[in-house]
Design an enzyme around this catalytic site. Structure first.
Site, mmCIF file in Angstrom:
data_model
loop_
_atom_site.group_PDB
_atom_site.id
_atom_site.type_symbol
_atom_site.label_atom_id
_atom_site.label_comp_id
_atom_site.label_asym_id
_atom_site.label_seq_id
_atom_site.Cartn_x
_atom_site.Cartn_y
_atom_site.Cartn_z
ATOM 1 N N ASN A 190 0.726 -1.080 0.018
ATOM 2 C CA ASN A 190 -0.084 -0.009 0.069
ATOM 3 C C ASN A 190 0.922 1.216 -0.133
ATOM 4 O OD1 ASN A 190 -1.799 1.528 0.452
ATOM 5 N ND2 ASN A 190 -2.211 1.358 2.233
ATOM 6 N N TYR A 248 0.408 10.244 -10.438
ATOM 7 C CA TYR A 248 -0.370 9.829 -10.158
ATOM 8 C C TYR A 248 -1.357 8.761 -10.366
ATOM 9 C CZ TYR A 248 -3.307 7.450 -6.272
ATOM 10 O OH TYR A 248 -4.123 6.770 -5.290
ATOM 11 N N LYS A 297 -0.581 4.452 -11.336
ATOM 12 C CA LYS A 297 -1.557 3.702 -11.121
ATOM 13 C C LYS A 297 -1.824 2.699 -11.956
ATOM 14 C CE LYS A 297 -1.244 4.600 -6.743
ATOM 15 N NZ LYS A 297 -0.758 3.764 -5.157
#
Length: 176
Positions: free
Chosen positions: A14, A81, A85
């Site tokens: 994570n 970002y 991802k």
């Protein structure tokens, strides 16, 4: 974990930081920092864990993606970002393919809007959080317990035939 328990059954990777600024003016060093934390660190952790799991007969991994791994953002400054991802989602598929013959399952979570310290500035503008929630069919932001059950499922034998999947945990937001 290996020193304390003698084996490693699973890991939740994570990691996540966000970039800053519009793509045309984003600092290239910050862009690379986001990729390093969100993708390279996850890949290194997964590889280190796999080395132990290969010796002990398998295990499971859950990587952390985002709804922005498969769609554009809704505000400024998320190019790094979203790229990171998206890379995590493809990394999930490739690691699952490589390690499935060794009984290592690799999946990822793709959360929608969950209030976090990282996205607090994004929703600070008046009406911004309400606008996000209006796009969620369940009509609310996510809460930690919304992720816990999915993690428990993926870590359990109930998911023994699930690998290479990106599971949306977004209140239906990706259905739009």
């Amino acid at each position: 974990c290996v020193a304390a328990f003698g084996r490693l059954d699973g890991v939740v990777a994570n990691a996540g930081i966000a970039g800053g600024g519009p793509a045309a003016t984003e600092d290239p060093d910050r862009f690379m920092e986001v990729l390093t934390v969100n993708v390279a660190a996850v890949a290194r952790l997964a590889a280190a864990c796999a080395r132990h799991m290969l010796e002990t007969g398998g295990g499971w991994m859950i990587l952390q993606s985002s709804i922005l791994g498969r769609r554009a953002g809704t505000g400024p400054g998320v190019a790094a970002y979203t790229a990171s991802k998206g890379a995590v989602e493809q990394l999930t598929r490739e690691l699952a393919r490589q390690w499935a013959p060794h009984n290592i399952r690799v999946n990822a979570l793709s959360p929608g809007y969950f209030p976090t310290e990282m996205n607090a500035a994004m929703v600070a503008a008046p009406g911004r959080e309400d606008a996000l929630i209006a796009r969620i069919p369940l009509g609310r932001a996510g809460a930690p317990e919304d992720l816990a059950g999915v993690v428990a499922f993926l870590a359990s034998d109930a998911a023994r035939y699930v690998t290479g999947q990106i599971l949306g945990v977004d209140g239906g937001m990706s259905a739009w």
